[in-house]
Design an enzyme around this catalytic site. Structure first.
Site, short mmCIF file in Angstrom:
data_model
loop_
_atom_site.label_atom_id
_atom_site.label_comp_id
_atom_site.label_asym_id
_atom_site.label_seq_id
_atom_site.Cartn_x
_atom_site.Cartn_y
_atom_site.Cartn_z
N SER A 1 -37.95 -78.17 -56.21
CA SER A 1 -38.08 -77.21 -57.31
C SER A 1 -39.23 -76.24 -57.11
O SER A 1 -39.26 -75.18 -57.74
CB SER A 1 -38.24 -77.96 -58.63
OG SER A 1 -39.29 -78.89 -58.56
N ASP B 1 -46.74 -80.40 -67.41
CA ASP B 1 -46.32 -80.00 -66.07
C ASP B 1 -47.48 -79.33 -65.36
O ASP B 1 -47.82 -78.17 -65.64
CB ASP B 1 -45.12 -79.05 -66.15
CG ASP B 1 -44.55 -78.68 -64.78
OD1 ASP B 1 -45.18 -79.03 -63.76
OD2 ASP B 1 -43.49 -78.04 -64.73
N HIS C 1 -45.37 -77.44 -61.27
CA HIS C 1 -44.70 -76.16 -61.10
C HIS C 1 -45.62 -75.03 -61.55
O HIS C 1 -46.75 -75.27 -62.00
CB HIS C 1 -43.38 -76.14 -61.88
CG HIS C 1 -42.43 -77.20 -61.44
ND1 HIS C 1 -42.31 -78.41 -62.11
CD2 HIS C 1 -41.58 -77.26 -60.40
CE1 HIS C 1 -41.41 -79.16 -61.50
NE2 HIS C 1 -40.96 -78.50 -60.45
#
Length: 355
Positions: free
Chosen positions: A107, A331, A334
């Site tokens: 990702s 998170d 990312h």
């Protein structure tokens, strides 16, 4: 024209590993090291607005999810002794028009793919595009430029096969995955984060190393073996006179605030400014060192985008709680878009233009 400008115009602005079987020759510009520098606040950034990008998923759309501060979008990378040229859509398309570019990885690779798609759309907002998703392959076509931009979800790069309902990670094989890669003109590979997953998040049941199948093994060893399988495939199967190969170095996470002297925070939550080099105490990134060693043994040219160190200073660039509108979860892996991956793509552009 000054000596720095001459250096930028005449020497590749990215580390290029172009090696013989026995000895690695690393070509760098001794006057201008694009990966050594600092983050500088610049009101002319970001390069696009998240609300105007039709490709952006919610997970990376931090402003759309309610992030109140916007300063993290307004930093550019300033190398020592020279400048990283600003994104130029026309120059980029002159280099990639008529070609097929594929990001292959996890990702984080998707993060960079979406960033580049947003940058292209911002440069050519009236250009038509087509999107398609087939299984793990996502494609955006820009017919005006006959340019195809793809993302192949393949977190480990080597093959995983099903054998009697058991997922077997094959450290010595990429043949199944590589069938999808061979039609591309530009390949950007990325792998690391999924090598650490255990339990329910682990994407395999057994690891096969040669003829031996194991329940588990040292993950660093497995990662290195997979990279060597990849590079053997490149040496054996890729015509690098036609196909440009890139590896993205390790994208750092910011889950351990002791690395920047704030143990009370525990993770990236609340960070709003880059760290200074003096404040970041994270030290050497071991998987990046392994990647550099493996690429150094490849006979064919591979371009390493050394984004690790410059990204380590950007704990403010992660979604933290703003990866969704309900602000559930954290998170620190990312990156918000617009944000740090846009700079990675400026480095990619700089290499492609001068390749």
């Amino acid at each position: 024209m000054g000596s720095c400008a001459v250096a930028v115009l005449t020497i590749l602005a990215v580390t290029v590993l172009n090696v013989s079987a026995k000895h690695a020759h690393v070509k760098t510009n001794k006057f201008c090291h694009l990966y050594e520098g600092k983050w500088v606040f610049d009101e002319s950034y970001p390069l696009y607005k998240s609300k105007n990008c039709p490709f952006l998923i919610q997970q990376f759309n931090c402003l759309g999810n309610g992030r109140p501060d916007q300063g993290y979008q307004k930093y550019r990378w300033q190398p020592h002794n020279c400048n990283l040229p600003r994104w130029n859509g026309n120059a980029f398309m002159r280099r990639v028009g008529g070609k097929r570019m594929m990001f292959v990885g996890d990702s984080i690779s998707m993060n960079q793919w979406q960033s580049l798609a947003c940058m292209i759309h911002s440069a050519f907002p009236r250009a038509a595009y087509r999107t398609q998703k087939l299984g793990l392959l996502s494609t955006i076509v820009f017919p005006q430029f006959n340019f195809t931009l793809m993302y192949s979800r393949n977190a480990l790069l080597v093959d995983i096969t099903m054998e009697n309902s058991t997922r077997v990670l094959k450290l010595n094989s990429v043949d199944g995955s590589a069938k999808q890669w061979l039609g591309s003109d530009i390949l950007i590979f990325d792998t690391w984060h999924w090598w650490l997953h255990t339990g329910r998040k682990q994407p395999w049941d057994l690891i096969q190393d040669g003829k031996v199948k194991l329940r588990d093994m040292d993950r660093m060893v497995a990662y290195e073996k997979a990279l060597r399988t990849m590079t053997r495939w490149i040496d054996r199967s890729v015509n690098t006179k036609r196909v440009k190969i890139f590896f993205q170095s390790i994208s750092p996470d910011h889950w351990n605030a002791t690395q920047w002297g704030k143990p009370e925070l525990h993770h990236c939550s609340g960070e709003q400014q880059p760290f200074t080099p003096e404040a970041y105490l994270g030290g050497q990134n071991l998987p990046e060192s392994i990647l550099e060693d493996v690429l150094g043994a490849v006979r064919k040219p591979i371009h390493l985008l050394k984004i690790t160190a410059l990204s380590q200073f950007r704990g403010d660039g992660h979604p933290s709680i703003y990866g969704n509108t309900r602000k559930l979860g954290m998170d620190c892996t990312h990156w918000c878009l617009p944000g740090i991956p846009d700079i990675w793509n400026q480095l990619l552009q700089e290499n492609l233009i001068r390749a």
